[in-house]
Design a protein around this motif. Structure first.
Motif, PDB file in Angstrom:
ATOM      1  N   GLY A   4       0.828  -1.218  -0.008  1.00 25.77           N
ATOM      2  CA  GLY A   4      -0.078   0.069  -0.080  1.00 25.77           C
ATOM      3  C   GLY A   4       0.884   1.380  -0.100  1.00 25.77           C
ATOM      4  O   GLY A   4       2.155   1.192   0.075  1.00 25.77           O
ATOM      5  N   LEU A   5       0.184   2.370  -0.155  1.00 26.85           N
ATOM      6  CA  LEU A   5       1.057   3.735   0.017  1.00 26.85           C
ATOM      7  C   LEU A   5       1.083   4.379   1.118  1.00 26.85           C
ATOM      8  O   LEU A   5       0.029   4.162   2.088  1.00 26.85           O
ATOM      9  CB  LEU A   5       0.138   4.580  -1.176  1.00 26.85           C
ATOM     10  N   ASN A   6       2.104   4.842   1.463  1.00 27.73           N
ATOM     11  CA  ASN A   6       2.402   5.720   2.630  1.00 27.73           C
ATOM     12  C   ASN A   6       1.583   6.927   2.574  1.00 27.73           C
ATOM     13  O   ASN A   6       2.420   7.932   2.285  1.00 27.73           O
ATOM     14  CB  ASN A   6       3.931   5.570   3.063  1.00 27.73           C
ATOM     15  N   MET A   7       0.555   7.077   2.853  1.00 26.57           N
ATOM     16  CA  MET A   7      -0.113   8.430   2.840  1.00 26.57           C
ATOM     17  C   MET A   7       0.108   9.328   3.835  1.00 26.57           C
ATOM     18  O   MET A   7       0.397   9.182   4.999  1.00 26.57           O
ATOM     19  CB  MET A   7      -1.654   8.207   2.501  1.00 26.57           C
ATOM     20  N   GLY A   8       0.472  10.595   3.341  1.00 20.39           N
ATOM     21  CA  GLY A   8       0.930  11.820   4.319  1.00 20.39           C
ATOM     22  C   GLY A   8      -0.195  12.331   4.933  1.00 20.39           C
ATOM     23  O   GLY A   8      -1.384  11.845   4.777  1.00 20.39           O
ATOM     24  N   ILE A   9       0.013  13.050   6.097  1.00 16.98           N
ATOM     25  CA  ILE A   9      -1.082  13.649   6.648  1.00 16.98           C
ATOM     26  C   ILE A   9      -1.977  14.568   6.010  1.00 16.98           C
ATOM     27  O   ILE A   9      -3.213  14.852   6.323  1.00 16.98           O
ATOM     28  CB  ILE A   9      -0.673  14.391   8.085  1.00 16.98           C
ATOM     29  N   ASP A  10      -1.625  15.129   4.922  1.00 20.44           N
ATOM     30  CA  ASP A  10      -2.249  15.994   3.998  1.00 20.44           C
ATOM     31  C   ASP A  10      -3.369  15.282   3.573  1.00 20.44           C
ATOM     32  O   ASP A  10      -4.384  15.883   3.123  1.00 20.44           O
ATOM     33  CB  ASP A  10      -1.329  16.585   2.986  1.00 20.44           C
TER      34      ASP A  10
ATOM     35  N   ASP B  58       3.303   4.540 -16.909  1.00 20.58           N
ATOM     36  CA  ASP B  58       4.232   5.442 -16.319  1.00 20.58           C
ATOM     37  C   ASP B  58       3.545   5.636 -15.017  1.00 20.58           C
ATOM     38  O   ASP B  58       4.528   5.500 -13.921  1.00 20.58           O
ATOM     39  CB  ASP B  58       4.381   6.787 -17.055  1.00 20.58           C
ATOM     40  N   ILE B  59       2.354   5.882 -14.852  1.00 22.57           N
ATOM     41  CA  ILE B  59       1.886   6.320 -13.497  1.00 22.57           C
ATOM     42  C   ILE B  59       1.723   5.216 -12.775  1.00 22.57           C
ATOM     43  O   ILE B  59       2.199   5.092 -11.511  1.00 22.57           O
ATOM     44  CB  ILE B  59       0.337   6.835 -13.819  1.00 22.57           C
ATOM     45  N   THR B  60       1.481   3.787 -13.370  1.00 21.67           N
ATOM     46  CA  THR B  60       1.381   2.693 -12.722  1.00 21.67           C
ATOM     47  C   THR B  60       2.760   2.002 -11.858  1.00 21.67           C
ATOM     48  O   THR B  60       2.867   1.993 -10.730  1.00 21.67           O
ATOM     49  CB  THR B  60       0.811   1.498 -13.395  1.00 21.67           C
ATOM     50  N   ILE B  61       3.557   2.373 -12.877  1.00 18.96           N
ATOM     51  CA  ILE B  61       5.117   2.061 -12.328  1.00 18.96           C
ATOM     52  C   ILE B  61       5.832   2.984 -11.352  1.00 18.96           C
ATOM     53  O   ILE B  61       6.005   2.406 -10.253  1.00 18.96           O
ATOM     54  CB  ILE B  61       6.183   2.138 -13.533  1.00 18.96           C
ATOM     55  N   THR B  62       5.420   4.460 -11.139  1.00 16.77           N
ATOM     56  CA  THR B  62       5.969   5.510 -10.370  1.00 16.77           C
ATOM     57  C   THR B  62       5.248   5.091  -9.198  1.00 16.77           C
ATOM     58  O   THR B  62       5.528   5.004  -8.027  1.00 16.77           O
ATOM     59  CB  THR B  62       5.392   6.750 -10.979  1.00 16.77           C
ATOM     60  N   VAL B  63       3.787   4.848  -8.999  1.00 16.17           N
ATOM     61  CA  VAL B  63       2.916   4.557  -7.811  1.00 16.17           C
ATOM     62  C   VAL B  63       3.517   3.047  -7.176  1.00 16.17           C
ATOM     63  O   VAL B  63       3.624   3.124  -6.004  1.00 16.17           O
ATOM     64  CB  VAL B  63       1.518   4.648  -8.221  1.00 16.17           C
ATOM     65  N   GLY B  64       3.696   2.397  -8.159  1.00 11.98           N
ATOM     66  CA  GLY B  64       4.205   0.829  -7.405  1.00 11.98           C
ATOM     67  C   GLY B  64       5.415   1.078  -6.627  1.00 11.98           C
ATOM     68  O   GLY B  64       5.663   0.670  -5.804  1.00 11.98           O
ATOM     69  N   ILE B  65       6.461   1.900  -7.503  1.00  9.96           N
ATOM     70  CA  ILE B  65       7.648   2.403  -6.748  1.00  9.96           C
ATOM     71  C   ILE B  65       7.640   2.778  -5.685  1.00  9.96           C
ATOM     72  O   ILE B  65       8.220   2.533  -4.554  1.00  9.96           O
ATOM     73  CB  ILE B  65       8.489   2.908  -7.763  1.00  9.96           C
ATOM     74  N   TYR B  66       6.697   3.762  -5.363  1.00 10.71           N
ATOM     75  CA  TYR B  66       6.465   4.665  -4.098  1.00 10.71           C
ATOM     76  C   TYR B  66       5.902   3.660  -2.977  1.00 10.71           C
ATOM     77  O   TYR B  66       6.297   3.719  -1.955  1.00 10.71           O
ATOM     78  CB  TYR B  66       5.295   5.582  -4.296  1.00 10.71           C
ATOM     79  N   ALA B  67       5.072   2.612  -3.372  1.00  9.41           N
ATOM     80  CA  ALA B  67       4.762   1.510  -2.511  1.00  9.41           C
ATOM     81  C   ALA B  67       5.678   0.620  -2.130  1.00  9.41           C
ATOM     82  O   ALA B  67       6.049   0.410  -1.074  1.00  9.41           O
ATOM     83  CB  ALA B  67       3.528   0.844  -3.026  1.00  9.41           C
ATOM     84  N   LEU B  68       6.752   0.198  -3.067  1.00  3.36           N
ATOM     85  CA  LEU B  68       7.619  -0.563  -2.602  1.00  3.36           C
ATOM     86  C   LEU B  68       8.664  -0.116  -1.763  1.00  3.36           C
ATOM     87  O   LEU B  68       9.208  -0.597  -0.720  1.00  3.36           O
ATOM     88  CB  LEU B  68       8.389  -1.190  -3.800  1.00  3.36           C
ATOM     89  N   VAL B  69       9.098   1.184  -2.178  1.00  7.64           N
ATOM     90  CA  VAL B  69      10.059   1.958  -1.516  1.00  7.64           C
ATOM     91  C   VAL B  69       9.509   2.463  -0.110  1.00  7.64           C
ATOM     92  O   VAL B  69      10.277   2.685   1.069  1.00  7.64           O
ATOM     93  CB  VAL B  69      10.672   3.244  -2.054  1.00  7.64           C
ATOM     94  N   GLY B  70       8.122   2.870  -0.055  1.00  6.04           N
ATOM     95  CA  GLY B  70       7.773   3.264   1.399  1.00  6.04           C
ATOM     96  C   GLY B  70       7.804   4.727   1.344  1.00  6.04           C
ATOM     97  O   GLY B  70       7.547   5.078   2.558  1.00  6.04           O
TER      98      GLY B  70
END
Length: 367
Positions: free
Chosen positions: A46-52, A174-186
């Motif tokens: 999952g995504l580490n959603m910020g407080i915003d 492009d969006i899918t890969i970028t969002v997926g990298i965000y999830a993997l990196v945290g």
């Protein structure tokens, strides 16, 4: 002239080339594999959603020698929730705790002041409500949807609907890969991340449109000749703009890499990571998709048209005949007689000739 510049000129003139279109199944497979990995990361971690986006409190401490790990323990004990702690460049700490209201924020602030052994007034606290985060998320999705629609409409008008579909697939890729990298990196997802995502879409489209413009120019009156198929011209368009795409991407990636690895990694400016990671991954993915996904997909869609199928058939037939002629010419150059492909005449057709020859002979005796 530099080696890269010389290579670019030779690619543009068609003196050398690489068959990108011919290997499109390989590129499709690589993209599918990367996309599946990104989706799995997004689903599992999952995504580490910020407080915003989900609401919470952010506490900024004065200069301290407390480590990040110790600050995480302090914040967990004070709030009962997991905290995200980042060390800033001036040895201050940024402590982020989601799901806090105003009363809880004051209590946590006082408890942190005791643990850090500082006056509570020296700890800055910012509170973000969950409704604000929902508004930001909704606006981000609306902006992305509007952007996609406008892109498809523009490309369909400026080029054609097949190119619009190919560009849309590349953008989603492009969006899918970028969002997926965000999830993997945290990394934390903030409004800066959204800005970065929208920015990379523009870069990705830039490279794609450059190739599409070259392809549109070279395919005028394509069906009136029999030398090249649509895939041949598409491949030549990619090779002709390849060095330009590489130069543009490298120049764009260098400052972003500085933000990500030096600003965020070495200097500890964690807020730079929000936008720099999305830019870095997105720019690289955009350069890849414009070359290996968008243009090969256009070639696939175009060659399903009846007129392009007929053109390909004519071109391949002409090339096959040219290969036969070349083989015959090569045989003659070595002094060999080419095989006579005329079928031999045997059987009854030879008998009349034999009879005629017999009639012309003089008889043995004459009376």
């Amino acid at each position: 002239m530099s080696k890269l510049g010389n290579l670019g000129a030779r690619l543009h003139r068609g003196e050398v080339s690489y068959d990108f279109i011919g290997h499109r199944k390989l590129w499709y497979g690589i993209s599918i594999l990367i996309t599946i990995t990104a989706i799995l990361g997004l689903t599992v971690r999952g995504l580490n959603m910020g407080i915003d986006f989900q609401g919470g409190a952010v506490f900024t401490t004065p200069k301290t020698s407390v480590s990040v790990a110790q600050a995480e323990d302090y914040a967990r004990e004070a709030s009962g929730h997991e905290a995200v702690v980042q060390k800033l460049g001036n040895d201050t700490l940024r402590i982020q705790i989601a799901g806090m209201d105003t009363q809880q924020s004051d209590e946590i602030k006082n408890k942190l002041a005791e643990d850090f052994k500082v006056d509570s007034e020296k700890i800055a606290a910012d509170l973000v409500g969950p409704s604000w985060g929902d508004q930001i998320a909704n606006k981000a999705w609306q902006g992305l949807a509007i952007f996609m629609v406008l892109v498809v409409i523009y490309l369909a008008i400026a080029f054609e609907w097949r190119m619009a579909i190919a560009a849309l697939v590349a953008l989603i890729h492009d969006i899918t890969i970028t969002v997926g990298i965000y999830a993997l990196v945290g990394f934390e997802v903030t409004p800066g991340t959204v800005i970065g995502l929208l920015t990379i879409l523009g870069y990705s489209l830039y490279d794609t449109v450059v190739v599409f413009d070259s392809l549109k120019e070279q395919t005028k009156d394509l069906t009136k000749q029999t030398r090249f198929t649509y895939s041949d011209v598409a491949n030549r368009s990619i090779n002709g703009t390849l060095v330009r795409s590489i130069n543009t991407t490298v120049v764009a990636l260098l400052p972003v890499a500085g933000l990500l690895f030096i600003g965020g990694g070495v200097l500890g400016a964690g807020t730079l990571n929000d936008i720099s990671l999305s830019l870095f991954v997105g720019l690289a993915a955009g350069a890849y998709s414009s070359i290996f996904i968008a243009t090969p997909l256009v070639a696939d869609l175009k060659e399903r048209e009846p007129q392009m199928k007929a053109l390909k058939k004519r071109v391949l037939a002409k090339r096959a005949q040219a290969a036969v002629d070349e083989e015959v010419a090569e045989s003659r150059s070595y002094g060999e007689e080419p095989e006579d492909t005329t079928p031999a005449v045997v059987g009854p057709r030879n008998q009349p000739a034999a009879r005629n020859r017999g009639r012309g002979r003089p008889s043995g005796k004459r009376r």
